[in-house]
Design a protein around this motif. Sequence first.
Motif, PDB file in Angstrom:
ATOM      1  N   GLU A  95       7.259  -3.370   2.864  1.00  0.00           N
ATOM      2  CA  GLU A  95       8.349  -3.127   1.917  1.00  0.00           C
ATOM      3  C   GLU A  95       7.943  -2.101   0.870  1.00  0.00           C
ATOM      4  O   GLU A  95       8.785  -1.338   0.372  1.00  0.00           O
ATOM      5  N   ASP A  96       6.648  -2.046   0.539  1.00  0.00           N
ATOM      6  CA  ASP A  96       6.173  -1.017  -0.392  1.00  0.00           C
ATOM      7  C   ASP A  96       6.335   0.372   0.207  1.00  0.00           C
ATOM      8  O   ASP A  96       6.653   1.338  -0.504  1.00  0.00           O
ATOM      9  N   TRP A  97       6.069   0.497   1.509  1.00  0.00           N
ATOM     10  CA  TRP A  97       6.279   1.793   2.174  1.00  0.00           C
ATOM     11  C   TRP A  97       7.747   2.205   2.097  1.00  0.00           C
ATOM     12  O   TRP A  97       8.056   3.360   1.827  1.00  0.00           O
ATOM     13  N   TRP A  98       8.623   1.259   2.376  1.00  0.00           N
ATOM     14  CA  TRP A  98      10.054   1.549   2.381  1.00  0.00           C
ATOM     15  C   TRP A  98      10.529   1.938   0.977  1.00  0.00           C
ATOM     16  O   TRP A  98      11.272   2.918   0.814  1.00  0.00           O
ATOM     17  N   ASN A  99      10.088   1.211  -0.028  1.00  0.00           N
ATOM     18  CA  ASN A  99      10.479   1.548  -1.396  1.00  0.00           C
ATOM     19  C   ASN A  99       9.942   2.916  -1.795  1.00  0.00           C
ATOM     20  O   ASN A  99      10.605   3.669  -2.525  1.00  0.00           O
ATOM     21  N   ALA A 100       8.736   3.257  -1.318  1.00  0.00           N
ATOM     22  CA  ALA A 100       8.178   4.579  -1.605  1.00  0.00           C
ATOM     23  C   ALA A 100       8.996   5.673  -0.934  1.00  0.00           C
ATOM     24  O   ALA A 100       9.212   6.745  -1.507  1.00  0.00           O
ATOM     25  N   LEU A 101       9.467   5.425   0.287  1.00  0.00           N
ATOM     26  CA  LEU A 101      10.319   6.413   0.957  1.00  0.00           C
ATOM     27  C   LEU A 101      11.612   6.612   0.184  1.00  0.00           C
ATOM     28  O   LEU A 101      12.068   7.755   0.001  1.00  0.00           O
ATOM     29  N   ILE A 102      12.212   5.525  -0.279  1.00  0.00           N
ATOM     30  CA  ILE A 102      13.459   5.630  -1.048  1.00  0.00           C
ATOM     31  C   ILE A 102      13.240   6.466  -2.300  1.00  0.00           C
ATOM     32  O   ILE A 102      13.987   7.416  -2.576  1.00  0.00           O
ATOM     33  N   ALA A 156      10.721   8.542  -3.055  1.00  0.00           N
ATOM     34  CA  ALA A 156      10.299   9.914  -2.775  1.00  0.00           C
ATOM     35  C   ALA A 156      11.476  10.782  -2.341  1.00  0.00           C
ATOM     36  O   ALA A 156      11.583  11.951  -2.727  1.00  0.00           O
ATOM     37  N   THR A 157      12.353  10.220  -1.521  1.00  0.00           N
ATOM     38  CA  THR A 157      13.507  10.984  -1.063  1.00  0.00           C
ATOM     39  C   THR A 157      14.402  11.367  -2.227  1.00  0.00           C
ATOM     40  O   THR A 157      14.840  12.525  -2.355  1.00  0.00           O
ATOM     41  N   ARG A 158      14.678  10.415  -3.084  1.00  0.00           N
ATOM     42  CA  ARG A 158      15.531  10.707  -4.239  1.00  0.00           C
ATOM     43  C   ARG A 158      14.870  11.719  -5.170  1.00  0.00           C
ATOM     44  O   ARG A 158      15.536  12.624  -5.700  1.00  0.00           O
ATOM     45  N   GLN A 159      13.558  11.605  -5.368  1.00  0.00           N
ATOM     46  CA  GLN A 159      12.847  12.577  -6.205  1.00  0.00           C
ATOM     47  C   GLN A 159      12.918  13.978  -5.615  1.00  0.00           C
ATOM     48  O   GLN A 159      13.102  14.959  -6.345  1.00  0.00           O
ATOM     49  N   LEU A 160      12.735  14.070  -4.293  1.00  0.00           N
ATOM     50  CA  LEU A 160      12.783  15.382  -3.644  1.00  0.00           C
ATOM     51  C   LEU A 160      14.138  16.052  -3.828  1.00  0.00           C
ATOM     52  O   LEU A 160      14.225  17.235  -4.166  1.00  0.00           O
ATOM     53  N   LEU A 161      15.197  15.309  -3.572  1.00  0.00           N
ATOM     54  CA  LEU A 161      16.541  15.881  -3.673  1.00  0.00           C
ATOM     55  C   LEU A 161      16.828  16.340  -5.097  1.00  0.00           C
ATOM     56  O   LEU A 161      17.448  17.391  -5.316  1.00  0.00           O
ATOM     57  N   THR A 162      16.363  15.556  -6.082  1.00  0.00           N
ATOM     58  CA  THR A 162      16.576  15.917  -7.481  1.00  0.00           C
ATOM     59  C   THR A 162      15.705  17.097  -7.892  1.00  0.00           C
ATOM     60  O   THR A 162      16.171  18.050  -8.531  1.00  0.00           O
ATOM     61  N   LYS A 163      14.429  17.044  -7.515  1.00  0.00           N
ATOM     62  CA  LYS A 163      13.484  18.085  -7.909  1.00  0.00           C
ATOM     63  C   LYS A 163      13.878  19.444  -7.352  1.00  0.00           C
ATOM     64  O   LYS A 163      13.770  20.462  -8.042  1.00  0.00           O
ATOM     65  N   ALA A 164      14.319  19.459  -6.094  1.00  0.00           N
ATOM     66  CA  ALA A 164      14.668  20.732  -5.451  1.00  0.00           C
ATOM     67  C   ALA A 164      16.112  21.136  -5.706  1.00  0.00           C
ATOM     68  O   ALA A 164      16.523  22.247  -5.334  1.00  0.00           O
ATOM     69  N   GLU A 165      16.887  20.244  -6.311  1.00  0.00           N
ATOM     70  CA  GLU A 165      18.297  20.505  -6.605  1.00  0.00           C
ATOM     71  C   GLU A 165      19.059  20.926  -5.349  1.00  0.00           C
ATOM     72  O   GLU A 165      19.755  21.939  -5.314  1.00  0.00           O
ATOM     73  N   VAL A 166      18.898  20.108  -4.309  1.00  0.00           N
ATOM     74  CA  VAL A 166      19.612  20.370  -3.054  1.00  0.00           C
ATOM     75  C   VAL A 166      20.564  19.213  -2.769  1.00  0.00           C
ATOM     76  O   VAL A 166      20.371  18.080  -3.227  1.00  0.00           O
ATOM     77  N   LYS A 167      21.592  19.504  -2.003  1.00  0.00           N
ATOM     78  CA  LYS A 167      22.545  18.477  -1.599  1.00  0.00           C
ATOM     79  C   LYS A 167      22.004  17.732  -0.385  1.00  0.00           C
ATOM     80  O   LYS A 167      21.285  18.313   0.439  1.00  0.00           O
ATOM     81  N   ASN A 168      22.384  16.473  -0.248  1.00  0.00           N
ATOM     82  CA  ASN A 168      21.894  15.712   0.900  1.00  0.00           C
ATOM     83  C   ASN A 168      22.399  16.267   2.214  1.00  0.00           C
ATOM     84  O   ASN A 168      21.757  16.106   3.256  1.00  0.00           O
ATOM     85  N   THR A 169      23.509  16.965   2.187  1.00  0.00           N
ATOM     86  CA  THR A 169      24.035  17.568   3.416  1.00  0.00           C
ATOM     87  C   THR A 169      23.232  18.792   3.842  1.00  0.00           C
ATOM     88  O   THR A 169      23.425  19.308   4.946  1.00  0.00           O
ATOM     89  N   ASP A 170      22.332  19.267   2.947  1.00  0.00           N
ATOM     90  CA  ASP A 170      21.453  20.382   3.328  1.00  0.00           C
ATOM     91  C   ASP A 170      20.289  19.915   4.194  1.00  0.00           C
ATOM     92  O   ASP A 170      19.574  20.745   4.767  1.00  0.00           O
ATOM     93  N   ILE A 171      20.076  18.601   4.276  1.00  0.00           N
ATOM     94  CA  ILE A 171      18.953  18.065   5.046  1.00  0.00           C
ATOM     95  C   ILE A 171      19.354  17.942   6.509  1.00  0.00           C
ATOM     96  O   ILE A 171      20.266  17.189   6.856  1.00  0.00           O
ATOM     97  N   SER A 172      18.661  18.685   7.370  1.00  0.00           N
ATOM     98  CA  SER A 172      19.000  18.715   8.796  1.00  0.00           C
ATOM     99  C   SER A 172      18.290  17.651   9.601  1.00  0.00           C
ATOM    100  O   SER A 172      18.750  17.272  10.687  1.00  0.00           O
ATOM    101  N   VAL A 173      17.137  17.165   9.090  1.00  0.00           N
ATOM    102  CA  VAL A 173      16.354  16.199   9.855  1.00  0.00           C
ATOM    103  C   VAL A 173      15.315  15.555   8.945  1.00  0.00           C
ATOM    104  O   VAL A 173      14.866  16.158   7.966  1.00  0.00           O
ATOM    105  N   VAL A 174      14.957  14.327   9.256  1.00  0.00           N
ATOM    106  CA  VAL A 174      13.848  13.623   8.620  1.00  0.00           C
ATOM    107  C   VAL A 174      12.810  13.338   9.700  1.00  0.00           C
ATOM    108  O   VAL A 174      13.159  12.937  10.817  1.00  0.00           O
TER     109      VAL A 174
END
Length: 498
Positions: A46-53, A55-73
């Motif tokens: 569960e710690d891994w999963w919370n870290a993914l959540i 980290a993903t939100r931080q990345l989207l905010t830090k890079a100022e990109v829309k989630n629809t710009d993400i083509s693949v994980v």
Amino acid sequence: MIIAHDLGTTGNKATLVDDSGTLIAAVTVHYPADFDLGGKAEQNPEDWWNALIEATRQLLTKAEVKNTDISVVSFSGQMMGAVYLDGHGVPVRPAMIWADTRSTAQCQSLIDSVGMEHAYQLTGHRLNPTYSLSKIMYIRDTEPDVFAKVSTVLQAKDYLAYRLTGVLVTDPSDASSTNAYDQSSGSWSDELVSAAGLKKTLFPEVVASTTVVGHVTREAAALTGMAEGTPVVIGGGDGPTAALGAGIIDENSGAYTYLGSSSWVSISSPQPLHDPQMRSMTFNHVVPGYFVPTATMQAGGASLQWIANVLSPKEDDKYSEILAAAAAVSASAEGLYFLPHLLGERSPYWNPRARAAFIGLLMHHDRGHLARAVLEGVAFNLRTGLNAFTENGHAVSSIDAIGGATNSPLLLQIFADVWGVPVHRRNIAEEANAIGAAIVGGVGVGIFDDFSVASSMSHRTPGRNPESKNVDSYHNGYATFMDAYRRLEPWFESLPRG
């Protein structure tokens, strides 16, 4: 754009890469590990999963990109573990990670049944308690009520892919880190799984590393901030993805070393490398048709972390302080050696009972000597892995270095001198695992035509060449280092398990 998650021992390093291969942003979210007596090493999935959540939100905010710009994980992840899921996909206990060595008795039963040499030919690996198969047996034998609930056993990155998509699969690179995978047939080994007394249904379907295994579910999208339906590529284990991130694609790519908590040296080959002394192991590459012969030690960067914490616990920049002290002295040249087996050892000894030890201490040795002995001990230990390659026809003329510890010029110089070849730092050293995972994801959805893009996503920086006077001295020191282990090995075997 591509989001790649590198699920390590200390945290999840997540990166955002665009379709030209440029690194846009990177964040790391840390989580704990539970190390204890008896060889215990566990983490909470569960710690891994919370870290993914996070980290993903931080990345989207830090890079100022829309989630629809993400083509693949895509994913890279720590290998050789065991995540125990029930029939609903819920973990029934903490995950046993790569460093857990409690399954010694179960591993010995496999050795007695199958034979070490035969298993090595089947899997490319020795049978050892660090691998998943004996870990599963350990839970069956010691926690039968818990094991009765287990339906599927995954690797770390497979669990996160499952949380995003609801699909239970793994890839050949991680499958090859279990002691249960037949590399010649490309499938779970009937012989080994039967010898373990387990059912093959415990093991997930194996699909190519570039496979789109599913899409981000509505529930996962709400938690992570990603768009529902975003493709998810399974990726690979951290060793093979690191190789790709370091530009190690085929047999012409050379060698690389990774300097993280555990550390290794590795190459790429079109076939497994079966060392007669079984010093190395071979993983399947994330590049189809290739393998990554590897020699991994348990506590590489972890040894540096340990000595820094012991000697400079209150320093804000403890690593710089310790490295500066180490640069001012010699260690092996003054008779001081360190056996870096703080977590037992994989390559080259495969001995979970091995211990770390300072040998040759004298009154004049100070903190600098201790720190330098640790650095030299890691370099000496990895040299044996390089010998396994060169003695089996894989010449090594230079080595590319990745991982956080490569920021130290002193460490790179010691490695060059001990190994006798130039050592170059890759310019993207700390994100190589995630970059490799991003390439796998990009190939999986057609952003990149093939894996050759790796050569343009990172490059060598000016390296360190071996200094002849040091090479000769370290050659003699290496012989003494090896002799020290041989003399202490019987004593290691007499000690209680720590």
